[in-house]
Design an enzyme around this catalytic site. Sequence first.
Site, PDB file in Angstrom:
ATOM      1  N   GLU A  66       0.942  -5.091   2.637  1.00  8.55           N
ATOM      2  CA  GLU A  66       1.257  -3.807   1.995  1.00  8.55           C
ATOM      3  C   GLU A  66       2.678  -3.879   1.413  1.00  8.55           C
ATOM      4  O   GLU A  66       3.628  -4.162   2.142  1.00  8.55           O
ATOM      5  CB  GLU A  66       1.178  -2.666   3.016  1.00  8.55           C
ATOM      6  CG  GLU A  66      -0.244  -2.387   3.491  1.00  8.55           C
ATOM      7  CD  GLU A  66      -0.292  -1.365   4.625  1.00  8.55           C
ATOM      8  OE1 GLU A  66      -1.208  -0.540   4.633  1.00  8.55           O
ATOM      9  OE2 GLU A  66       0.574  -1.398   5.527  1.00  8.55           O
ATOM     10  N   ASN A  94      -2.154   1.454   8.953  1.00  7.30           N
ATOM     11  CA  ASN A  94      -1.875   2.096  10.243  1.00  7.30           C
ATOM     12  C   ASN A  94      -2.214   3.582  10.232  1.00  7.30           C
ATOM     13  O   ASN A  94      -2.549   4.153  11.264  1.00  7.30           O
ATOM     14  CB  ASN A  94      -0.422   1.871  10.654  1.00  7.30           C
ATOM     15  CG  ASN A  94      -0.237   0.519  11.314  1.00  7.30           C
ATOM     16  OD1 ASN A  94      -1.206  -0.115  11.716  1.00  7.30           O
ATOM     17  ND2 ASN A  94       0.994   0.068  11.410  1.00  7.30           N
ATOM     18  N   SER A 153       6.214  -1.535  10.697  1.00  9.65           N
ATOM     19  CA  SER A 153       4.863  -0.986  10.562  1.00  9.65           C
ATOM     20  C   SER A 153       4.891   0.535  10.602  1.00  9.65           C
ATOM     21  O   SER A 153       3.854   1.158  10.431  1.00  9.65           O
ATOM     22  CB  SER A 153       3.962  -1.531  11.671  1.00  9.65           C
ATOM     23  OG  SER A 153       4.579  -1.395  12.920  1.00  9.65           O
TER      24      SER A 153
END
Length: 290
Positions: free
Chosen positions: A152, A190, A119
């Site tokens: 993503e 994020n 991430s």
Amino acid sequence: MAIQKVGVVGFGQMGSGIAQVCAMAGFDVIAREIDQKFIDSGMKRIDGSLARVVKSGRMSEDDAKAARGRVRGTTSLAEFADRDLVIEAVIEVMDAKREVFAELDRVCPPSTIFVSNTSSLTIIEIASATKRPDRFAGLHFFNPPVVMQLVEIVRALTTSDATVEALRDFVTRAGHQPVVCKDTPGFIVNRLMVPIMLEAVRALEQGVATVDDIDKAVKLGLRHPMGPFELIDYTGVDINYHVANVFFEEFKDPKWAPPALLKRMYLAGRLGVKTGRGFYEYDESGKKKS
Ligand code: CAA
């Protein structure tokens, strides 16, 4: 050739959820963990999640059983030699990820596409542990992967068009929705979400409001399904602390620095749902105590 056989490395919260998504969509899945006990706990998580899927009428019991039968655990990466796609979901530590991919690069044929579910870490830095940087990308699922539709696809400078298209096709066949973005810190989600989390902790530190009221404000005022503290506890204080550190390292801007309280909670092992205590307390089933 379309992806059929998937390998998942790391069978924790994200890895088991990703394996389940793939199996529910009909892909053949092998998941690798370092110890049998982690394979057993990942399978238990899948059983619990499949039971919820069946209970909510999204899948028949027979189909859920068939999905469960498509996931096999192993402790050896040597079994990944026939995989079309390998998804890595191990700890967010660069050296650990590079080590996994260096080994996979020796085991898998050149046609196998490698992706990381990181991430926050830089995709090209992970990809450079292999000799296939054109067949390497980020594939970032959201927690819980069975419910969260977005994935993503993170395109490193070296990722080929063919790899991006193969991943777009895979994500769609897995019943999810792809977006493509560049290999930049936090990708899309994020980059937008982490500042809210960090600012919520700073607001708490400054006595602006209580944990409960900040969460309530965000849920009722912004219609987010969870408040920032519930979400930090859900995704893990450790994950959020590491992500903030990675952002800070990259941007060298104090706005990304992890707040003192987050660091101290991390050091105290108050990691959220998984340790039974974070900003809230939880029972053994992960339910928030009132
Ligand atoms: N497995 C299967 N189904 C599940 C599930 C699971 N693990 N968790 C929830 N569900 C299903 C439930 O069965 C239920 O289905 P039905 O409506 O069909 O009955 C539905 O999801 C809603 O669940 P609940 O009623 O139990 O609870 P809820 O309405 O509070 O939803 C939630 C729970 C889906 C987690 C919701 O609170 C939510 O969307 N939260 C935000 C999650 C989020 O933002 N995730 C992203 C985190 S960031 C990240 O992951 C990336 C990173 O890099 C850190």
